[in-house]
Structures are given as C-alpha cells and as structure tokens.
Enzyme design. Structure first.
Site, PDB file in Angstrom:
ATOM      1  N   GLU A  96     259.263  35.727 124.023  1.00 54.50           N
ATOM      2  CA  GLU A  96     258.668  35.780 125.349  1.00 54.50           C
ATOM      3  C   GLU A  96     257.171  35.547 125.264  1.00 54.50           C
ATOM      4  O   GLU A  96     256.583  35.516 124.173  1.00 54.50           O
ATOM      5  CB  GLU A  96     258.979  37.131 126.012  1.00 54.50           C
ATOM      6  N   HIS A 152     253.952  40.088 137.690  1.00 53.54           N
ATOM      7  CA  HIS A 152     254.847  39.183 136.969  1.00 53.54           C
ATOM      8  C   HIS A 152     254.698  37.790 137.554  1.00 53.54           C
ATOM      9  O   HIS A 152     254.685  37.615 138.772  1.00 53.54           O
ATOM     10  CB  HIS A 152     256.302  39.658 137.083  1.00 53.54           C
ATOM     11  N   HIS A 171     254.443  43.948 139.159  1.00 57.47           N
ATOM     12  CA  HIS A 171     255.565  44.147 138.238  1.00 57.47           C
ATOM     13  C   HIS A 171     255.485  45.427 137.421  1.00 57.47           C
ATOM     14  O   HIS A 171     256.493  46.061 137.183  1.00 57.47           O
ATOM     15  CB  HIS A 171     255.649  42.952 137.289  1.00 57.47           C
ATOM     16  N   ARG A 187     250.225  44.556 129.721  1.00 53.86           N
ATOM     17  CA  ARG A 187     251.391  44.848 128.888  1.00 53.86           C
ATOM     18  C   ARG A 187     251.987  43.577 128.313  1.00 53.86           C
ATOM     19  O   ARG A 187     252.257  42.619 129.032  1.00 53.86           O
ATOM     20  CB  ARG A 187     252.463  45.577 129.709  1.00 53.86           C
TER      21      ARG A 187
END
Length: 526
Positions: A112, A236, A344, A379
């Site tokens: 990712e 997000h 998000h 994050r």
C-alpha cells in the site's frame, strides 16, 4: 444500583476486544458498545495489517516508512516497539481463526501507499470484518467477559462523583445510557480502558462509521487528561463518489496493486506531477493532489482505474468492492471508479504511554482514540489495526501486572436527573450537528488558512455555549451525548490547528507552507 466489574472496556473493536481477551485471563471484564458489537471502525477496515513477514523486508524499513509518512512527528521508540510486535500480533489472530490469504505455506502480502515492501496481510478486501468476527467469537465464549451492547458512554466517574467529593483524579468507571431501558446507568470498575475509536463524524464527508463522534477523547479531556496532535486528521484519498451511496471506501490496496488516478476529462494520470512515488505516495500527499485537481478544474471527482489489470485478478483481490460497485452499475474490470477524498482517520487523541496509560490513574486507552506516538503527522496505511492489537494487549498486561497499585473504587453517586426534563426542541441537535460538520469540512479540512480556522473557532465557541445550556436543562439522549462530544473534539481540533505554525503531514496551511526544522507535538492540557 451500580453494576460493578473488575475492568470496564469501552468499545468493542480490535483494541477493546483484544484488551478484554487478555484481561479475562484473570479478571471479570465488561465490554460496552454504543450500538451493536460490530458497528465500529474495525469491521470497516478493508486493507489489512502491516507486518514484516517478507524475505528482504526488515523492521528498520517498516520503521522508516512509518516515520517518513508521519513527517517525523512520530515517537521512534513507540514505532520500533509496535513494528517489532506486529508478527506476534498476526500469529495470535491466526490462532483465533482469522483466515488470512496465503500462497502455499506463506501469507499473501499486498503493498500500500508509503510502504517500501509488500507487508500487508489481508483477508481479500475485508480484513477488518474477519478480525472483528474472530475477536467477537472469542469474547462471547469467554465466561469472564460480559458483553453490553447498546450502552452509550456519557462521562467517566471521577472523584467529584463520589459520595464524598474529591479532587483526586482516579477513574472509577463511567455513566452509560442504556438504549433499551432509556436511562443512564452506573458502571464501576477498578480500571477502565477507552477503545472508542476516532472523531470522523465531525466532518461532512467521512469513511468513519456513524458512531465515530470522539466520545473517548471528549470524556478523557473532561476528566483531566491531555490530548495531542488533534489537528492531524487524515483524509483518505479514495472514497466512492456516488449520489446514492455514502462513505464507501475504496481501499489503498487498489493503488498498491497498480490502480491509476486519472482526470475524468482527459484520462491523464496526474499523480506523477505531484510526487515521484505517484499513486504509492502517502495518503496526505495523494489527498491534497486530488483536492487540488478537483478545485483547479471544477470537478466533482477524479477516476481511480484498475481496469488495465486482468479481470480475474481484480475480482479475486477486491471481491467486496467489485460486487458492491457492480450493483451500482460500475464494472471495475472495465471502467474507472469515481472517487473523492473523505475524512478517514484521527491521528491525534488521548496521550498514552507504551502501556496505554493516560494521565488519570486507573484509566487506559488504545486504538484510534489515542495519540501513542505511532502515527505522527500522518498514519501509514494498515498501521491502524496493528496499533489496536499491540496497545490493547499492552494496556491489559499493565493492568494485570499492577492491579494492587490501581485505586480501589469508593462509593459513587448514582446518575441524578431529578432537575431536568425531556427535550421539547430536538431539532436543535440535528441542526447543530449539521452545522458543525459543514464548517469543519469547509474551514478545517484538507487545506487550511488562519482566517478559516479563526472563523471556525468563533462558530464552535458559540455552539459550545448553546449545547452546554441544552445539556444542563434536558435529559440526555444518545444524540445529545454525541453532539456534546462532537463540540468538544471539534474545538480541540481547531485549537490544535491554530497553534501549529507550519505545514507538516496532514496539517497543511496556506499561511505557513514551510515545515519547521524541529517536529513538535501539539499538546493541549485541560
């Protein structure tokens, strides 16, 4: 009469149930959920859990990727601790029956954004749901765990709630609204673990579940605990844009497996213009790039396209997304997905140490409601469930190992609503909630300015006064409890954003574009 337990866990997701399962080895534990047990954010997590499991990968590499994504605001000692604990956390989930995808005798790992290696263990594109099911099954089978759904936490019980008033700051449980009985009940415990999730519903567009109203953060703040880095609100990059379906997340793994972000007007890939890592850049970079292109061209959305991959590959890797979108008339094996950024993840929260301890004796916290030092200013993908597992276990171990050091529960007062009445104007709650979410999105969103933040501060100050007055006069309801917490956390976000005079990670302000030489946490004390 108060219900008494050894330990009270507030929240029934990965952090809360992990804590409960570890605590139940020695103690009687109650787990309360504001709705059904599986309604929290854990069950919504599509991507997976990051861990160093691939040959050629290393703990050092995972640490560096986390710190780079976090713009240096991370606590490196915490990052090293969590990263090193990841493989054993995965092993414990396997023991509980989580059916992670495999290739032969090894895990199938995806990659990712922000990761330099393939290190994401997953269950197709519904990892969180599989983890939630396994933890719930284990908790339901444990005789030392009492599961209490439909209980909305109101406030923590402190010394001022005792029969003998005290300014001592220990926590002795909480008051919770029982949805079925429609009354507030008293739950006491020697130790309390907050695992209440984030504060995404402060924003108009969010991938967070309906209950993500910052309850744990607000309660801990009112009980005297510090909070940190609340301005670091992650957006997000890829939430489905659809007029009939809200809050459906398109996992980071779609980009990790080769998905391209394109302009719907020309089909041009635009991420290479913003970052050399293109679609694999960290979320803050990608979200700002999409936001920039949408505003520059007056678009409603951009496209995320993985249709150039083999159809069988797409269907097998993303079955949940494929079926969901096919039902909406979008075949992702043939056409692109319309996407927009949405709030998000809450990277800031209650200040905790490596054992999950807060500033208040007897009060612990784990997961998205905390600022542990892991995430920093942004994050890294798939570090969230990992944090829940590691800190849920850490809090439990510290409670068990220091049981005799935790203050005993004194006699406490029952909830008193003798001087309030039922509300005669509940429209105020819906109106105020909507107003907060709109101005937080417009003024405290992906790109900020001092003027917008000051405007938001004036609005929240006025609304705080209105909600406080409303709370004093009427009986509590779940909606009022959540609104009160939304006002609290919105104020913390705004105050934190105003105090940071730089752009770092998720906090991007046009008035302070440069990043200061030294990374410092924003810490607010009650």
């Amino acid at each position: 009469m108060a219900q008494a337990f050894d330990v009270l866990v507030v929240g029934s997701g990965a952090a809360g149930l992990t804590a409960a399962l570890n605590l139940a080895e020695q103690r009687k534990v109650a787990v309360i959920a504001k709705g059904a047990l599986g309604e929290g954010a854990t069950g919504w997590a599509q991507g997976g859990i990051a861990a160093v499991l691939e040959a050629g990968d290393s703990f050092e590499s995972h640490v560096e990727d986390t710190v780079i994504a976090g713009a240096g605001l991370n606590d490196r000692a915490v990052v090293e601790h969590v990263v090193s604990a990841a493989p054993s956390a995965i092993a414990r989930l396997v023991e509980l029956g989580v059916p992670f995808a495999t290739e032969g005798d090894t895990f199938h790992l995806t990659r990712e954004g922000g990761h330099s290696h393939r290190r994401i263990v997953h269950v197709a594109d519904a990892t969180g749901a599989a983890v939630q099911r396994a933890l719930e099954k284990a908790a339901a089978a444990n005789p030392n765990i009492t599961l209490l759904p439909d209980m909305v936490a109101v406030d923590l019980i402190t010394g001022r709630h005792g029969e003998r008033f005290s300014t001592e700051g220990a926590i002795h449980g909480l008051y919770a609204y029982n949805r079925k009985r429609r009354r507030v009940e008293t739950l006491t415990a020697r130790a309390t673990v907050l695992a209440t999730g984030g504060a995404g519903r402060t924003y108009l567009f969010s991938t967070a579940p309906r209950g993500a109203t910052g309850d744990g953060i607000a309660m801990a703040w009112r009980a005297g605990c510090r909070v940190s880095n609340m301005e670091m609100m992650q957006f997000h990059p890829t939430c489905l844009y659809h007029l009939e379906v809200k809050n459906f997340l398109i996992t980071e793994a779609v980009r990790g497996e080769g998905g391209h972000l394109k302009l719907p007007t020309t089909g041009e890939r635009f991420m290479p213009r913003f970052d050399e890592r293109a679609e694999l850049a960290p979320r803050d970079v990608v979200a700002r790039a999409i936001d920039f292109e949408i505003k520059r061209l007056g678009l409603d959305y951009v496209h995320l396209d993985i249709s150039h991959r083999e159809p069988d590959f797409v269907r097998s890797h993303f079955p949940t997304i494929y079926e969901k979108l096919l039902g909406l008339g979008i075949d992702i094996t043939r056409e692109p997905i319309p996407v927009v950024p949405a709030q998000h993840y809450t990277c800031g929260g209650i200040v905790v140490d490596l054992d999950g301890r807060t500033d208040a004796p007897g009060l612990y916290a784990a997961g998205e409601c905390t600022e542990s030092g892991l995430h920093g200013a942004n994050r890294l993908a798939s570090n969230s469930l990992l944090e829940c597992l590691v800190f849920g276990e850490a809090a439990a171990k510290h409670i068990l190992g220091h049981w005799n050091d935790i203050p005993a529960v004194p006699p406490v007062r029952e909830w008193d609503e003798s001087r309030v009445t039922n509300s005669d104007e509940e429209v105020v709650i819906a109106q105020t909630w909507g107003e907060i979410r709109r101005f937080m999105w417009n003024y405290v969103g992906i790109v900020r300015t001092t003027k917008r933040l000051e405007r938001a501060k004036r609005r929240i100050d006025m609304l705080r006064q209105e909600v406080s007055e409303y709370y004093r006069h009427f009986r509590v309801t779940p909606d009022l409890i959540e609104l009160r917490n939304l006002v609290e956390v919105s104020d913390l976000i705004i105050r934190s954003a105003l105090s940071r005079r730089e752009s770092r990670g998720l906090h991007y302000t046009l008035d302070h574009l440069r990043q200061l030489p030294e990374a410092k946490d924003t810490v607010l004390a009650p």
